[in-house]
Design an enzyme around this catalytic site. Structure first.
Site, mmCIF file in Angstrom:
data_model
loop_
_atom_site.group_PDB
_atom_site.id
_atom_site.type_symbol
_atom_site.label_atom_id
_atom_site.label_comp_id
_atom_site.label_asym_id
_atom_site.label_seq_id
_atom_site.Cartn_x
_atom_site.Cartn_y
_atom_site.Cartn_z
ATOM 1 N N SER A 210 0.848 -1.171 0.207
ATOM 2 C CA SER A 210 0.120 0.099 0.061
ATOM 3 C C SER A 210 0.859 1.146 0.032
ATOM 4 O O SER A 210 1.904 1.372 0.654
ATOM 5 C CB SER A 210 -0.793 0.042 1.104
ATOM 6 O OG SER A 210 -1.351 1.278 1.590
ATOM 7 N N TYR B 235 -2.125 -0.811 11.157
ATOM 8 C CA TYR B 235 -2.323 -1.555 9.598
ATOM 9 C C TYR B 235 -1.062 -1.219 8.889
ATOM 10 O O TYR B 235 -0.680 -2.134 8.091
ATOM 11 C CB TYR B 235 -3.534 -0.937 9.054
ATOM 12 C CG TYR B 235 -3.828 -1.017 7.653
ATOM 13 C CD1 TYR B 235 -4.030 -2.389 7.229
ATOM 14 C CD2 TYR B 235 -3.402 0.079 6.810
ATOM 15 C CE1 TYR B 235 -4.019 -2.786 5.796
ATOM 16 C CE2 TYR B 235 -3.467 -0.599 5.161
ATOM 17 C CZ TYR B 235 -3.827 -1.812 4.915
ATOM 18 O OH TYR B 235 -3.854 -2.123 3.367
ATOM 19 N N LYS C 27 1.842 -3.712 6.668
ATOM 20 C CA LYS C 27 2.219 -3.819 5.413
ATOM 21 C C LYS C 27 3.614 -3.888 5.343
ATOM 22 O O LYS C 27 4.345 -4.549 4.535
ATOM 23 C CB LYS C 27 1.540 -2.610 4.639
ATOM 24 C CG LYS C 27 0.026 -2.894 4.248
ATOM 25 C CD LYS C 27 -0.293 -3.906 3.289
ATOM 26 C CE LYS C 27 -1.601 -4.547 3.562
ATOM 27 N NZ LYS C 27 -1.925 -5.850 2.934
HETATM 28 P P1 NAD Z 1 -11.184 -6.561 1.246
HETATM 29 O O1 NAD Z 1 -11.585 -6.526 2.711
HETATM 30 O O2 NAD Z 1 -12.461 -6.451 0.229
HETATM 31 O O3 NAD Z 1 -10.646 -7.938 0.879
HETATM 32 C C1 NAD Z 1 -9.604 -8.816 1.814
HETATM 33 C C2 NAD Z 1 -9.984 -10.371 1.959
HETATM 34 O O4 NAD Z 1 -9.192 -10.997 2.654
HETATM 35 C C3 NAD Z 1 -11.744 -10.451 2.307
HETATM 36 O O5 NAD Z 1 -12.292 -11.021 1.544
HETATM 37 C C4 NAD Z 1 -11.381 -10.906 3.679
HETATM 38 O O6 NAD Z 1 -12.658 -11.808 4.009
HETATM 39 C C5 NAD Z 1 -10.357 -11.572 3.370
HETATM 40 N N1 NAD Z 1 -9.398 -12.256 4.749
HETATM 41 C C6 NAD Z 1 -8.730 -11.358 5.748
HETATM 42 N N2 NAD Z 1 -8.337 -11.992 6.644
HETATM 43 C C7 NAD Z 1 -8.383 -13.278 6.034
HETATM 44 C C8 NAD Z 1 -7.761 -14.564 6.682
HETATM 45 N N3 NAD Z 1 -7.005 -14.380 7.921
HETATM 46 N N4 NAD Z 1 -7.939 -15.802 5.843
HETATM 47 C C9 NAD Z 1 -8.351 -15.722 4.884
HETATM 48 N N5 NAD Z 1 -9.201 -14.633 4.310
HETATM 49 C C10 NAD Z 1 -8.844 -13.432 4.986
HETATM 50 O O7 NAD Z 1 -10.026 -5.543 0.926
HETATM 51 P P2 NAD Z 1 -9.552 -5.049 -0.456
HETATM 52 O O8 NAD Z 1 -9.785 -3.543 -0.475
HETATM 53 O O9 NAD Z 1 -10.060 -5.690 -1.716
HETATM 54 O O10 NAD Z 1 -7.884 -5.247 -0.116
HETATM 55 C C11 NAD Z 1 -7.358 -6.219 -0.528
HETATM 56 C C12 NAD Z 1 -5.835 -6.296 -0.062
HETATM 57 O O11 NAD Z 1 -5.207 -4.897 -0.629
HETATM 58 C C13 NAD Z 1 -5.609 -6.021 1.334
HETATM 59 O O12 NAD Z 1 -4.482 -6.683 1.947
HETATM 60 C C14 NAD Z 1 -5.541 -4.592 1.763
HETATM 61 O O13 NAD Z 1 -4.686 -4.268 2.902
HETATM 62 C C15 NAD Z 1 -4.733 -4.216 0.456
HETATM 63 N N6 NAD Z 1 -4.641 -2.698 -0.012
HETATM 64 C C16 NAD Z 1 -5.917 -2.260 -0.034
HETATM 65 C C17 NAD Z 1 -6.317 -1.028 -0.321
HETATM 66 C C18 NAD Z 1 -7.528 -0.343 -0.485
HETATM 67 O O14 NAD Z 1 -7.662 0.970 -0.420
HETATM 68 N N7 NAD Z 1 -8.673 -0.986 -0.534
HETATM 69 C C19 NAD Z 1 -5.096 -0.101 -0.476
HETATM 70 C C20 NAD Z 1 -3.799 -0.503 -0.601
HETATM 71 C C21 NAD Z 1 -3.802 -2.012 -0.180
HETATM 72 C C1 WQD Z 2 -9.138 9.883 0.953
HETATM 73 C C2 WQD Z 2 -9.105 11.287 1.378
HETATM 74 C C3 WQD Z 2 -9.484 12.034 3.593
HETATM 75 C C4 WQD Z 2 -13.398 9.786 4.280
HETATM 76 C C5 WQD Z 2 -6.724 4.866 3.175
HETATM 77 C C6 WQD Z 2 -5.696 3.998 3.799
HETATM 78 C C7 WQD Z 2 -4.664 3.650 3.023
HETATM 79 C C8 WQD Z 2 -5.024 2.735 1.911
HETATM 80 C C9 WQD Z 2 -6.187 3.685 1.076
HETATM 81 C C10 WQD Z 2 -5.149 0.547 2.522
HETATM 82 C C11 WQD Z 2 -8.519 11.761 2.416
HETATM 83 C C12 WQD Z 2 -10.819 12.201 2.875
HETATM 84 C C13 WQD Z 2 -12.397 10.527 3.580
HETATM 85 C C14 WQD Z 2 -14.468 10.729 4.376
HETATM 86 C C15 WQD Z 2 -13.095 12.559 3.857
HETATM 87 N N1 WQD Z 2 -5.634 1.707 2.216
HETATM 88 N N2 WQD Z 2 -12.081 11.787 3.627
HETATM 89 N N3 WQD Z 2 -14.340 12.233 4.000
HETATM 90 O O1 WQD Z 2 -6.803 7.675 4.000
HETATM 91 O O2 WQD Z 2 -6.072 8.197 1.453
HETATM 92 O O3 WQD Z 2 -6.395 6.044 2.371
HETATM 93 O O4 WQD Z 2 -7.195 4.006 1.974
HETATM 94 O O5 WQD Z 2 -3.899 0.316 2.325
HETATM 95 O O6 WQD Z 2 -3.879 2.927 3.689
HETATM 96 O O7 WQD Z 2 -5.262 4.936 4.784
HETATM 97 O O8 WQD Z 2 -8.300 7.163 1.970
HETATM 98 O O9 WQD Z 2 -10.707 7.235 1.135
HETATM 99 O O10 WQD Z 2 -10.110 7.143 3.532
HETATM 100 O O11 WQD Z 2 -9.615 9.320 2.289
HETATM 101 O O12 WQD Z 2 -13.049 14.142 3.556
HETATM 102 O O13 WQD Z 2 -15.588 10.567 4.738
HETATM 103 O O14 WQD Z 2 -10.584 11.586 1.593
HETATM 104 O O15 WQD Z 2 -9.386 12.930 4.594
HETATM 105 O O16 WQD Z 2 -8.208 13.201 2.361
HETATM 106 P P1 WQD Z 2 -6.916 7.382 2.548
HETATM 107 P P2 WQD Z 2 -9.839 7.658 2.300
#
Ligand code: NAD
Ligand code: WQD
Length: 348
Positions: free
Chosen positions: A124, A148, A152
């Site tokens: 991430s 979190y 990562k």
């Molecule tokens: P999500 O929660 O929709 O998907 C994650 C999946 O993992 C879920 O289906 C959950 O049930 C499963 N899971 C969690 N723990 C588990 C376990 N112990 N065993 C088996 N399954 C398990 O989230 P997402 O948005 O699809 O994110 C996927 C990956 O990408 C995550 O690792 C997240 O940290 C990473 N990521 C997400 C974002 C984002 O903003 N969505 C950004 C950067 C990185």
């Molecule tokens: C985006 C912008 C908020 C909600 C997060 C995790 C990051 C990654 C992606 C997993 C920011 C603003 C938000 C709201 C708002 N996930 N905001 N009102 O914080 O960039 O990233 O998700 O790895 O680790 O931290 O994403 O969508 O929460 O926020 O004004 O109700 O929107 O302040 O500027 P963020 P976000």
């Protein structure tokens, strides 16, 4: 070629399973459904006419994981499974360390045991902490500001140590920026439980009438309009980045006559390189849904940074990947999913 996808019923996972199937690969999914529904895979099957094998297994379950690997014999793993809510990780850090770190360790033990040594990991942009400048390159310093983010960063370091100890692994760390959007069919999308923490699912729920107004967290940031700027990327573009990552491993091994670990360990940003503010998002989503969305300015959210966007040049150069969809398309696709499924996968 068979790919094992952990977390494959989740938001990014289900979109990636779809792209893998469309690319002609066989797919096995492991997910404990703690934050998702098996319905996503049923819909992927309806869209593609192809089926992924599903195992309702927790990645911390060593025996269960061994059974899956022995049965499926995957070429590579795409590892999405993990908990991802920043605020929750501050409240219950042990659960995050147990699930994300413990789960990854179990996964890696089994992969080593069965000799499957190709992995693509969901990292991430959070690992850049508060970057000194933008756009952010892969060689920028890393840090984490919450449990979190620390999971990562720790997993990235665990994978680096693993590679240092055994260079027959191929390891790709993909650092995602802010994934939004949904498949164009409107049949799969992001389905957060409860009130969304992230901006786009919150805005989408305001648009569909489930929430009253958007809360803009601060308008006194050092950005053009004072609201936070992020690099929003279409989840389908992101999913395609994983196909490119797998192809990169395959092609590099082929080019080196099947040498295990030919690619080594690589890190790529997956972002668009464009930054949009919170108010840009509210305006773009209002356009997509055809109505002005109400918003209020609230105080800043603790831990937020002013600007975060990628330099995506390395992924373009080495993976041949770049994002194709613009912000209007991201909002239109999110709206199609949300308006057709106001209660997510629970919609009747
Ligand atoms: P999500 O929660 O929709 O998907 C994650 C999946 O993992 C879920 O289906 C959950 O049930 C499963 N899971 C969690 N723990 C588990 C376990 N112990 N065993 C088996 N399954 C398990 O989230 P997402 O948005 O699809 O994110 C996927 C990956 O990408 C995550 O690792 C997240 O940290 C990473 N990521 C997400 C974002 C984002 O903003 N969505 C950004 C950067 C990185
Ligand atoms: C985006 C912008 C908020 C909600 C997060 C995790 C990051 C990654 C992606 C997993 C920011 C603003 C938000 C709201 C708002 N996930 N905001 N009102 O914080 O960039 O990233 O998700 O790895 O680790 O931290 O994403 O969508 O929460 O926020 O004004 O109700 O929107 O302040 O500027 P963020 P976000």
């Amino acid at each position: 070629m068979k790919i094992l996808v952990t977390g494959g019923t989740g938001y990014i996972g289900s979109h990636t399973v779809l792209e893998l199937l469309e690319a002609g690969m066989e797919v096995a999914v492991v997910d404990n459904l703690c934050n998702s529904s098996e319905e996503s895979l049923k819909r992927v099957e309806q869209i593609t006419g192809k089926k992924a094998v599903f195992y309702p297994v927790d990645i911390r379950d060593e025996d269960g994981m061994r059974d899956v690997f022995l049965k499926e014999q995957p070429y590579a793993v795409i590892h999405f499974a993990g908990l991802k809510a920043v605020g929750e990780s501050v409240e219950i850090p042990l659960k995050y360390y147990d699930n994300n770190i413990g789960g990854t360790l179990t996964l890696l033990h089994i992969m080593k045991e069965v000799g499957c040594k190709n992995i693509v990991f969901s990292s991430s942009a959070t690992v850049y902490g508060n970057p000194a400048s933008v756009p952010i390159r892969e060689d920028f310093p890393t840090s984490a500001t919450n449990p979190y983010g620390r999971t990562k960063l720790m997993i990235e370091n665990i994978l680096r140590d693993l590679y240092r100890s055994d260079d027959s692994w191929n390891i790709i760390l993909l650092r995602y920026f802010n994934p939004i959007g949904a498949h164009e069919s409107g049949m799969i999308g992001e389905d957060p439980a409860g009130i969304p923490n992230n901006l786009l699912p919150y805005v989408a729920k305001v648009a569909v009438g489930k929430l009253e107004k958007v809360h803009v967290f601060g308008n006194d940031y050092n950005t053009p309009d004072g609201t936070g700027v992020r690099d929003y990327i279409h989840v389908v573009d992101l999913a395609k980045g994983h196909i490119k990552a797998i192809e990169k491993i395959v092609k590099t091994e082929e080019a080196e006559n099947g040498k295990a670990g030919a690619l080594g360990l690589k890190v790529y940003n997956l972002g668009t390189g464009n930054g949009y503010s919170v108010l840009d998002i509210v305006a773009a989503f209002s356009k997509a849904c055809g109505k002005e969305l109400p918003y209020v300015i609230d105080p800043r959210r603790a831990g937020d940074i002013d600007m975060c966007y990628a330099d995506p040049a390395l992924a373009k150069e080495e993976l041949g990947w770049s994002a194709e969809y613009d912000l209007d398309r991201m909002c239109a696709d999110t709206w199609r999913w949300q308006s057709r499924n106001p209660d997510g996968y629970a919609t009747k």
